[in-house]
Design a protein around this motif. Sequence first.
Motif, PDB file in Angstrom:
ATOM      1  N   GLU A 107     -94.765  11.851  41.081  1.00 32.70           N
ATOM      2  CA  GLU A 107     -94.348  13.180  41.547  1.00 32.70           C
ATOM      3  C   GLU A 107     -94.820  14.306  40.626  1.00 32.70           C
ATOM      4  O   GLU A 107     -94.722  15.477  40.997  1.00 32.70           O
ATOM      5  CB  GLU A 107     -92.823  13.255  41.632  1.00 32.70           C
ATOM      6  N   LYS A 108     -95.319  13.971  39.461  1.00 31.59           N
ATOM      7  CA  LYS A 108     -95.503  14.976  38.411  1.00 31.59           C
ATOM      8  C   LYS A 108     -96.963  15.333  38.147  1.00 31.59           C
ATOM      9  O   LYS A 108     -97.320  15.752  37.043  1.00 31.59           O
ATOM     10  CB  LYS A 108     -94.831  14.483  37.125  1.00 31.59           C
ATOM     11  N   TRP A 109     -97.799  15.195  39.169  1.00 26.74           N
ATOM     12  CA  TRP A 109     -99.204  15.559  39.020  1.00 26.74           C
ATOM     13  C   TRP A 109     -99.493  16.837  39.801  1.00 26.74           C
ATOM     14  O   TRP A 109     -99.025  17.025  40.913  1.00 26.74           O
ATOM     15  CB  TRP A 109    -100.099  14.429  39.517  1.00 26.74           C
ATOM     16  N   SER A 110    -100.284  17.718  39.189  1.00 26.57           N
ATOM     17  CA  SER A 110    -100.631  19.001  39.810  1.00 26.57           C
ATOM     18  C   SER A 110    -102.141  19.083  39.985  1.00 26.57           C
ATOM     19  O   SER A 110    -102.909  18.631  39.124  1.00 26.57           O
ATOM     20  CB  SER A 110    -100.136  20.158  38.936  1.00 26.57           C
ATOM     21  N   TRP A 111    -102.569  19.675  41.089  1.00 20.52           N
ATOM     22  CA  TRP A 111    -103.997  19.812  41.380  1.00 20.52           C
ATOM     23  C   TRP A 111    -104.558  21.052  40.688  1.00 20.52           C
ATOM     24  O   TRP A 111    -104.005  22.139  40.800  1.00 20.52           O
ATOM     25  CB  TRP A 111    -104.232  19.908  42.881  1.00 20.52           C
TER      26      TRP A 111
ATOM     27  N   SER B 263    -100.939   4.097  53.849  1.00 22.24           N
ATOM     28  CA  SER B 263    -101.511   5.170  54.666  1.00 22.24           C
ATOM     29  C   SER B 263    -100.747   6.476  54.499  1.00 22.24           C
ATOM     30  O   SER B 263    -101.345   7.527  54.300  1.00 22.24           O
ATOM     31  CB  SER B 263    -101.511   4.765  56.150  1.00 22.24           C
ATOM     32  N   HIS B 264     -99.409   6.401  54.594  1.00 24.26           N
ATOM     33  CA  HIS B 264     -98.589   7.604  54.485  1.00 24.26           C
ATOM     34  C   HIS B 264     -98.305   7.916  53.026  1.00 24.26           C
ATOM     35  O   HIS B 264     -98.762   7.218  52.129  1.00 24.26           O
ATOM     36  CB  HIS B 264     -97.306   7.435  55.292  1.00 24.26           C
ATOM     37  N   TRP B 265     -97.522   8.994  52.781  1.00 24.26           N
ATOM     38  CA  TRP B 265     -97.329   9.481  51.412  1.00 24.26           C
ATOM     39  C   TRP B 265     -95.868   9.794  51.138  1.00 24.26           C
ATOM     40  O   TRP B 265     -95.162  10.332  52.001  1.00 24.26           O
ATOM     41  CB  TRP B 265     -98.173  10.734  51.179  1.00 24.26           C
ATOM     42  N   CYS B 266     -95.430   9.465  49.925  1.00 23.01           N
ATOM     43  CA  CYS B 266     -94.068   9.787  49.508  1.00 23.01           C
ATOM     44  C   CYS B 266     -93.876  11.304  49.426  1.00 23.01           C
ATOM     45  O   CYS B 266     -94.811  12.042  49.146  1.00 23.01           O
ATOM     46  CB  CYS B 266     -93.781   9.204  48.120  1.00 23.01           C
ATOM     47  N   LEU B 267     -92.632  11.734  49.636  1.00 24.01           N
ATOM     48  CA  LEU B 267     -92.245  13.134  49.414  1.00 24.01           C
ATOM     49  C   LEU B 267     -91.020  13.166  48.501  1.00 24.01           C
ATOM     50  O   LEU B 267     -90.069  12.401  48.729  1.00 24.01           O
ATOM     51  CB  LEU B 267     -91.938  13.834  50.737  1.00 24.01           C
ATOM     52  N   PRO B 268     -91.029  14.039  47.492  1.00 21.66           N
ATOM     53  CA  PRO B 268     -92.114  14.937  47.102  1.00 21.66           C
ATOM     54  C   PRO B 268     -93.373  14.128  46.763  1.00 21.66           C
ATOM     55  O   PRO B 268     -93.264  12.986  46.319  1.00 21.66           O
ATOM     56  CB  PRO B 268     -91.586  15.650  45.859  1.00 21.66           C
TER      57      PRO B 268
END
Length: 409
Positions: free
Chosen positions: A120-124, A379-384
């Motif tokens: 959860e702790k990565w920023s683009w 395939s899908h992604w966790c949120l956050p």
Amino acid sequence: MDSISPVSRGWRLCMVASCISCIIPIFFLKHSHDSVNLSILGSTDIASTISINESDANSHDSVNLSILGTQLNEEYKCNIFDGKWVYDPKGSPMYKGAQCPFLSDQVSCQRNGRSDFIYEKWSWEAKGCKIPRFDATDMLERLRGKRVIIVGDSLNRNQWESLACLLYSALPPSQTLVDVKSGTYKVFTAKAYNFSVEFYWSPFLMQQNVNQDNGARILRLDRVATSAMKWIGADIMLFNTGHWWDLFQYEGKTVENMDIESAFDMAMNTWARWVDQNVDATKTRVFFRSISPEHKGKHWCYNKTQPIEDDSYETTFPGKIIKVVERTMQRMKTPVTYLNITKLSQHRKDAHPAVYATKKWKQLLALQNRKPETYADCSHWCLPGLPDTWNRLLYVSLVLDTSKVILSS
């Protein structure tokens, strides 16, 4: 009369030339247009123009937009979709999953038992320029009185859940309405701002029928989805497709084992015609999101907690499908902004739900160890998670007012 020496005469000429050289730049600076041209390059080029004036600067003080090295009337290249993932424990995530009770089990990895939080702790971070973070307050103002529709498959539903949560978490629950009862239509409404964000499930963007004899899906490649009549009039449209193509119908004839690229090309042309015929480009912004990558094989998502650091890594999604999308947008008369998230998402093998896409994760964990290719959701992604970055780049595109997609040669 005293004569002027050659040295004095040369000195005076130098002084006159110096004065002129100072006056000319001042003249041109005064009369130059106050604009910055930003060309965003990638597999497609998105030509952007940012108008800068005093009223704009005062109205969006909350947006920290810094295009490094840019000056007025200077062509500057900044690809917001090209960059790197930076560990940012202070700035990420932008909300907590518990703040959004409407999130589905499929994306609620922490609620379903995932114990690690690093993903959860990565920023683009884009190369060559600093792009703004997602500012929910500013986004709410930009969407005031507007209607947003997100149309596509379950990955676009993933993005809708992310955007709805980003905005919902910035408001008192009493000021919102969220309807997620239907599997094909979901809506988030901010009452005080009089806007809605709607999701329409349409994985192919085409009309789907079911073969009564064998139960197979039949796609009418010459007709857009029946929900299209409800898309009309939206202020922002975001589409995606590209997954799950198997059986097609074109001009009333069922075609089995049809070449995927040809069928996809027909469908995209049908979608493009609908957009060109039904969208008023002066009132509506159209976005198309690129394919969201899966992680199987060598970079299987199960039990992964770190992004892929190998810059050369690429998933196996067919490049021909991507080229069809780009060619289609190039031919359209309606400006379309390409939300090109494929490459930046390829490195996030750690961000999938894997076995944490359901509350029955303990049973799946046992099965997972025996047959991971069957039970892990890669395939899908966790949120956050990752789709929050997709929406950040959607927000950035609105801030920068990107418009026409121009394909590179």
